[in-house]
Design an enzyme around this catalytic site. Structure first.
Site, mmCIF file in Angstrom:
data_model
loop_
_atom_site.group_PDB
_atom_site.id
_atom_site.type_symbol
_atom_site.label_atom_id
_atom_site.label_comp_id
_atom_site.label_asym_id
_atom_site.label_seq_id
_atom_site.Cartn_x
_atom_site.Cartn_y
_atom_site.Cartn_z
ATOM 1 N N SER A 128 47.854 23.027 -28.929
ATOM 2 C CA SER A 128 48.826 23.692 -28.036
ATOM 3 C C SER A 128 48.606 23.277 -26.581
ATOM 4 O O SER A 128 48.179 24.074 -25.760
ATOM 5 C CB SER A 128 48.771 25.214 -28.196
ATOM 6 O OG SER A 128 47.472 25.732 -28.158
ATOM 7 N N GLY A 163 36.379 21.906 -31.556
ATOM 8 C CA GLY A 163 35.749 22.888 -32.446
ATOM 9 C C GLY A 163 36.598 24.103 -32.741
ATOM 10 O O GLY A 163 36.085 25.114 -33.233
ATOM 11 N N LYS A 164 37.888 24.028 -32.475
ATOM 12 C CA LYS A 164 38.774 25.183 -32.655
ATOM 13 C C LYS A 164 38.752 25.718 -34.086
ATOM 14 O O LYS A 164 38.533 26.910 -34.311
ATOM 15 C CB LYS A 164 40.224 24.822 -32.282
ATOM 16 C CG LYS A 164 40.420 24.403 -30.847
ATOM 17 C CD LYS A 164 41.869 24.042 -30.552
ATOM 18 C CE LYS A 164 42.374 22.897 -31.390
ATOM 19 N NZ LYS A 164 41.639 21.625 -31.185
ATOM 20 N N SER A 165 39.018 24.842 -35.043
ATOM 21 C CA SER A 165 39.103 25.272 -36.445
ATOM 22 C C SER A 165 37.761 25.753 -36.966
ATOM 23 O O SER A 165 37.682 26.763 -37.685
ATOM 24 C CB SER A 165 39.633 24.133 -37.320
ATOM 25 O OG SER A 165 40.949 23.798 -36.967
ATOM 26 N N GLY A 212 42.511 23.912 -27.285
ATOM 27 C CA GLY A 212 41.526 22.944 -26.808
ATOM 28 C C GLY A 212 41.834 21.583 -27.409
ATOM 29 O O GLY A 212 42.690 21.447 -28.280
ATOM 30 N N LEU A 213 41.130 20.584 -26.932
ATOM 31 C CA LEU A 213 41.338 19.223 -27.404
ATOM 32 C C LEU A 213 40.987 19.070 -28.882
ATOM 33 O O LEU A 213 40.208 19.867 -29.431
ATOM 34 C CB LEU A 213 40.486 18.250 -26.587
ATOM 35 C CG LEU A 213 40.858 18.066 -25.115
ATOM 36 C CD1 LEU A 213 39.754 17.284 -24.395
ATOM 37 C CD2 LEU A 213 42.199 17.362 -24.979
ATOM 38 N N SER A 214 41.531 18.045 -29.502
ATOM 39 C CA SER A 214 41.126 17.699 -30.858
ATOM 40 C C SER A 214 39.629 17.401 -30.855
ATOM 41 O O SER A 214 39.134 16.680 -29.995
ATOM 42 C CB SER A 214 41.900 16.462 -31.326
ATOM 43 O OG SER A 214 41.488 16.076 -32.616
ATOM 44 N N GLY A 215 38.900 17.995 -31.781
ATOM 45 C CA GLY A 215 37.455 17.782 -31.848
ATOM 46 C C GLY A 215 36.646 18.747 -31.014
ATOM 47 O O GLY A 215 35.414 18.684 -31.003
#
Length: 198
Positions: free
Chosen positions: A108, A39-41, A34-37
């Site tokens: 990615s 919420g992946k991490s 997903g995009l930066s920001g």
């Protein structure tokens, strides 16, 4: 003569099946994209905590953390982004062989790279988690200040601004972090993932 001809993998006595039997759950790659920001991490970390509480053996491979070590020499060019994902995929594959549920949190952005990661493990051992959050929401969050830098030209080749993000077409699960709370997102993921690995 190719130097690869002299590389002969060793066949070890303990196999993946032995590790699975010991750990009593299926090893899997949970590939957060997903995009930066988006919420992946945050989502991967919260899910790992819940899985750990249930006795599941886990490990997180996180984008920024990996770029501080294993991949610290790589840039954000398209070629280096691909090499970044290739290395991560190889490491994730090793974790699967070790019988562990590995959570990878990387933008990615390219479908081809994610397909390559999937191809490295057996069918059913790769769960693509699309952390779906609109660009405008990610920019509003801008937790690392990266979008502001990208908009000002301080950062180039930034995904979503001047570099594309190819959204997954058929992810195993999509989590819309702009519509759900963190707890709701984790519950949604945990219910899905637990059915696949237990």
């Amino acid at each position: 003569m190719s130097e690869k001809l002299h590389i002969i993998p060793h066949d070890h006595k303990i196999k993946k099946a032995d590790r699975i039997a010991q750990k009593k759950h299926k090893p899997t790659i949970l590939w957060f994209t997903g995009l930066s920001g988006s919420g992946k991490s945050t989502l991967a970390s919260a899910l790992e905590y819940k899985l750990h509480q249930e006795g599941i053996n886990t490990y997180i491979l996180d984008g920024d953390n990996i770029r501080n070590g294993l991949n610290k020499g790589l840039t954000f060019s398209d070629d280096d982004r691909q090499e970044n994902i290739r290395r991560i995929s190889e490491v994730a594959k090793l974790f699967v062989d070790a019988g562990i549920v590995v959570l990878t949190a990387f933008i990615s952005p390219f479908k081809e790279d994610r397909a390559m990661a999937r191809s490295m493990v057996e069918s059913g051992e790769f769960i693509e988690v699309f952390v779906d959050c609109p660009l405008e929401i990610c920019e509003q969050r801008d937790v690392k200040g990266l979008y502001q830098k990208a908009r000002s030209g301080e950062i180039t080749k930034f995904t979503g601004i001047d570099s594309p993000f190819e959204a997954p077409e058929n992810p195993e699960i999509t989590v819309q972090t702009h519509k759900l709370s963190l707890d709701e997102s984790v519950d949604q993921l945990f219910k899905f993932v637990s059915k696949q690995i237990l």
